[in-house]
Write a protein that holds these residues in place. Structure first.
Motif, short mmCIF file in Angstrom:
data_model
loop_
_atom_site.label_atom_id
_atom_site.label_comp_id
_atom_site.label_asym_id
_atom_site.label_seq_id
_atom_site.Cartn_x
_atom_site.Cartn_y
_atom_site.Cartn_z
N TRP A 81 -8.00 4.72 1.19
CA TRP A 81 -7.28 4.74 -0.09
C TRP A 81 -7.85 3.69 -1.07
O TRP A 81 -7.57 3.74 -2.25
CB TRP A 81 -5.78 4.53 0.12
CG TRP A 81 -5.07 5.82 0.37
CD1 TRP A 81 -4.25 6.49 -0.49
CD2 TRP A 81 -5.11 6.63 1.56
NE1 TRP A 81 -3.81 7.66 0.08
CE2 TRP A 81 -4.32 7.77 1.34
CE3 TRP A 81 -5.76 6.51 2.79
CZ2 TRP A 81 -4.13 8.76 2.29
CZ3 TRP A 81 -5.59 7.51 3.74
CH2 TRP A 81 -4.78 8.61 3.48
N TYR A 82 -8.62 2.74 -0.54
CA TYR A 82 -9.25 1.73 -1.39
C TYR A 82 -10.69 2.06 -1.70
O TYR A 82 -11.26 1.54 -2.65
CB TYR A 82 -9.21 0.35 -0.70
CG TYR A 82 -7.83 -0.22 -0.68
CD1 TYR A 82 -7.41 -1.07 -1.69
CD2 TYR A 82 -6.93 0.13 0.32
CE1 TYR A 82 -6.14 -1.58 -1.69
CE2 TYR A 82 -5.66 -0.37 0.32
CZ TYR A 82 -5.27 -1.22 -0.69
OH TYR A 82 -4.00 -1.71 -0.70
N GLY A 249 -8.85 16.26 -0.63
CA GLY A 249 -7.49 15.98 -1.10
C GLY A 249 -7.39 14.61 -1.74
O GLY A 249 -6.91 14.46 -2.87
N LEU A 250 -7.87 13.58 -1.01
CA LEU A 250 -7.77 12.20 -1.53
C LEU A 250 -8.89 11.89 -2.52
O LEU A 250 -8.61 11.48 -3.66
CB LEU A 250 -7.82 11.21 -0.35
CG LEU A 250 -7.82 9.72 -0.74
CD1 LEU A 250 -6.52 9.36 -1.45
CD2 LEU A 250 -8.02 8.84 0.48
N GLY A 251 -10.14 12.05 -2.09
CA GLY A 251 -11.26 11.61 -2.91
C GLY A 251 -11.45 12.43 -4.18
O GLY A 251 -11.70 11.88 -5.24
N PHE A 287 -15.12 -3.16 -8.27
CA PHE A 287 -15.69 -4.14 -7.34
C PHE A 287 -14.58 -4.91 -6.62
O PHE A 287 -14.64 -5.15 -5.41
CB PHE A 287 -16.61 -5.12 -8.09
CG PHE A 287 -17.92 -4.49 -8.49
CD1 PHE A 287 -18.95 -4.38 -7.58
CD2 PHE A 287 -18.10 -3.99 -9.77
CE1 PHE A 287 -20.15 -3.78 -7.93
CE2 PHE A 287 -19.30 -3.39 -10.13
CZ PHE A 287 -20.32 -3.28 -9.21
N PHE A 288 -13.58 -5.30 -7.38
CA PHE A 288 -12.47 -6.04 -6.75
C PHE A 288 -11.63 -5.12 -5.87
O PHE A 288 -11.10 -5.54 -4.85
CB PHE A 288 -11.61 -6.71 -7.83
CG PHE A 288 -12.31 -7.85 -8.50
CD1 PHE A 288 -12.48 -9.06 -7.84
CD2 PHE A 288 -12.84 -7.71 -9.76
CE1 PHE A 288 -13.15 -10.11 -8.44
CE2 PHE A 288 -13.52 -8.76 -10.38
CZ PHE A 288 -13.67 -9.97 -9.71
N LYS A 289 -11.52 -3.87 -6.29
CA LYS A 289 -10.75 -2.91 -5.49
C LYS A 289 -11.38 -2.74 -4.10
O LYS A 289 -10.69 -2.65 -3.09
CB LYS A 289 -10.71 -1.56 -6.21
CG LYS A 289 -9.90 -0.48 -5.51
CD LYS A 289 -8.42 -0.75 -5.61
CE LYS A 289 -7.60 0.35 -4.95
NZ LYS A 289 -6.17 0.01 -4.94
N MET A 290 -12.71 -2.73 -4.08
CA MET A 290 -13.40 -2.59 -2.79
C MET A 290 -13.12 -3.76 -1.87
O MET A 290 -13.18 -3.63 -0.66
CB MET A 290 -14.91 -2.47 -3.03
CG MET A 290 -15.37 -1.06 -3.12
SD MET A 290 -17.16 -0.92 -3.15
CE MET A 290 -17.54 -1.38 -4.81
#
Lengths: 557, 67
Positions: A81-82, A249-251, A287-290
């Motif tokens: 999800w991230y 579904g997600l991506g 970048f921060f989300k990763m």
């Protein structure tokens, strides 16, 4: 019994945070005088401020508690999800969609739909967004109350009312300025407050391999530490998910829908000072989300290795036990002494309050500009709409307090949230995408497609509730957990939306091209970046972001 | 109207600096009898608080309100 008792230094740190956010709210009130100021923070934010705010608006209590709980429940699969469930969508927003949002000078996503498709699709999306936002705000409050109850023994009502009133005051004072400033503040608090948990967890377990060995010893025969290798068969992983659900579904649908059309996050980017900043903001955020799994997913997985007790679903909770959603507070209490504990609790409180602030500021904008102004009072002074925004900030909070208890009936907070997303967000993505990329899409096509998408998503949800056997049809496996079911429901509802939009559009009269200028690819002049240095080009950083994402998939395959 | 908005980074720095001083001071005060947490012997409040104070201080200086 409480997990921990706070000392005076911890209480001082928490109290200082409340004082700081209120002070910032009152300081910013003088700048929030016009509609553009109050609802779009004057459109003067730099790419970094807009980018961190864009990320932090999503990094609320749900992220911290819900995903840490999901990581304990499902293992590292929750990191999807991230990564695939966020990064491609954030990059797509920055590179492909942001120019249309920004050039059209819209104040909101329903505002864009109004320009592109007219009142039908815009009104429907505004109403569904308003409902979803208020429910989300209720989830935030519930999550906060759980932490306060578990960690501190605070009364649930006290927690809800104190934090809600604080958020209400500072957002009503400074509008989106306040929300953005506090989201940036919260970003730093969360990192500094939570980063020691994975560091100490890995020291305690002797590193990654030590952690994996402990998990295998605690949960024999189960795999919690691989991203893709267990997704070939839904029965092989704790989520009951097949890889098609994650990829398509997600991506391809749910994350695209959330990151590109959920106005809660898009509103932050619309506050950017120019189009390059607006394109860079989501890419900076990516970048921060990763990196966020380091402070959210890893603590949850470490909980499987180091916690002496086994956590249980909320629905199976008995006296003396702790639920999945309490894993992060438990890990916090395990490693943090006085002072650091106060900082950790403040980070959680900041997350709750930023989440609420994000919801109410987005709700205030959509209510005022996309429901009140077009349908209730068309011609009024700008000051009237600012006043309406302030009032509905407060009213929205009161409504969301009432919804907080709805969240308690679900086994996992995230299951509840994903169900809501799949109702409203996934179909909306189909409408916005066709609107931006296909000139032939018409107003009736947009409206009926969106209605069919939302209606089919809700219908599928209740079909499975009333007839559990339908799960094997919707989610392709009767082993699917709620998160997996949501992914497939999102996929089908988006496809239904696209099919209906295309069919109705082909049967109705298209808009003249002159009316689509600034709204649709192919008839919009997007500023070129030929003379911009490579390191200043959003496309370059987008490519770097995607490359790092690919490397992470390979490492944790 | 000319706006003179104080940068958000200044507020970030101020809060981090104050928190850093509080946390480091509390860590130093408890050096003799660390809290009963796992890995308490690493005295994290002392060095983590100092780090916060330094980062916060730098932000305060670099982004201080000007004229």
């Amino acid at each position: 019994m409480n997990i921990i008792a706070l000392k005076s230094v911890d209480l001082a740190i928490i109290a200082l945070y409340f004082v700081a956010v209120l002070a910032i709210g009152f300081y910013l009130k003088r700048f929030a005088t016009s509609g553009q100021d109050f609802f779009l923070a004057g459109r003067e934010m730099t790419a970094w401020v807009a980018g961190l705010s864009f990320l932090s608006a999503n990094l609320g209590s749900l992220e911290l508690l819900g995903w840490a709980g999901s990581a304990y429940q499902y293992g590292i699969l929750a990191a999807h999800w991230y990564w695939i469930g966020a990064i491609p969508a954030m990059v797509f927003l920055g590179i492909v969609m942001m120019p249309f949002y920004y050039i059209s000078k819209t104040h909101s996503v329903p505002g864009y739909l109004q320009l592109r498709f007219g009142n039908g699709a815009s009104g429907l999306s505004a109403i569904t967004f308003a409902v979803m936002t208020i429910l989300m705000s209720g989830v935030n409050m519930y999550a906060m109350a759980v932490v306060m109850k578990v960690m501190l023994g605070w009364n649930i009502h006290f927690s809800i009312w104190v934090s809600s009133l604080t958020v209400g005051i500072y957002v009503a004072a400074g509008g989106l300025y306040s929300a953005i400033f506090n989201e940036v503040l919260q970003f730093f608090l969360i990192w500094f407050g939570a980063l020691l948990i994975p560091v100490f967890g890995l020291i305690e377990t002797g590193g990654w391999s030590g952690m994996v060995a402990r998990i295998q010893s605690n949960f024999p025969g189960q795999d919690f530490t691989h991203l893709w290798s267990t997704l070939g068969n839904a029965q092989d992983n704790p989520m009951g998910m097949h890889w098609t659900g994650i990829v398509f579904g997600l991506g391809a649908v749910l994350s695209m829908g959330y990151w590109t059309t959920d106005f809660l996050v898009v509103q932050r980017v619309l506050s950017a000072k120019d189009i390059r900043s607006a394109k860079m903001a989501p890419i900076i955020g990516s970048f921060f989300k990763m990196a966020v799994p380091l402070i959210v997913i890893l603590p949850g997985v470490l909980g499987l290795a180091v916690l002496p007790e086994k956590l249980v679903p909320e629905s199976a909770l008995q006296a003396g036990q702790h639920s999945y959603n309490e894993v992060l507070p438990l890990m916090l209490a395990r490693y943090m002494g006085p002072g650091l504990l106060g900082l950790g609790v403040t980070a959680l409180v900041a997350g709750f309050m930023a989440g609420m602030a994000g919801n109410v500021s987005a709700f205030a904008t959509v209510w005022t500009y996309d429901i009140y102004r077009p349908y209730i009072r068309r011609q009024a002074a700008d000051a009237h709409y600012v006043s309406m925004g302030r009032w509905c900030t407060v009213i929205g909070l009161f409504i969301s307090i009432a919804t907080a208890y709805v969240a308690m009936g679900f086994a996992s907070i995230m299951d509840y949230v994903q169900a809501l997303f799949s109702f409203f967000i996934a179909p909306l993505f189909g409408t916005v995408l066709l609107g931006m990329l296909w000139k032939r899409a018409t107003g009736p096509g947009g409206f009926w497609g969106l209605l069919a998408g939302v209606g089919s998503s809700v219908a599928m949800f209740f079909w499975v509730k009333l007839n559990p056997g339908a799960l094997a049809i919707i989610a392709l496996s009767d082993h699917a957990k709620p998160l997996a079911e949501d992914m497939y429901r999102a996929l089908w509802s988006c496809l239904i939306n696209v099919i209906v939009t295309v069919v109705v559009s082909l049967a109705t009269q298209p808009k003249p091209l002159s009316e689509l200028k600034g709204l649709v690819m192919g008839v919009t002049d997007i500023p070129k970046e030929q003379n911009v240095p490579l390191l200043h080009k959003p496309a370059f950083w987008a490519a770097v972001s995607i490359a790092i994402l690919a490397i992470l998939q390979w490492i944790f395959w | 109207m000319q706006r003179h908005l104080i940068p958000v980074w200044f507020f970030v720095g101020l809060l981090l600096a104050v928190y850093g001083v509080l946390i480091a001071a509390s860590g130093i005060a408890e050096l003799g009898q660390p809290a009963k947490t796992v890995l308490a012997e690493l005295h994290a409040p002392v060095w983590w608080g100092a780090l916060l104070a330094v980062v916060g201080g730098i932000y305060c200086v670099v982004f201080r309100p000007r004229g």
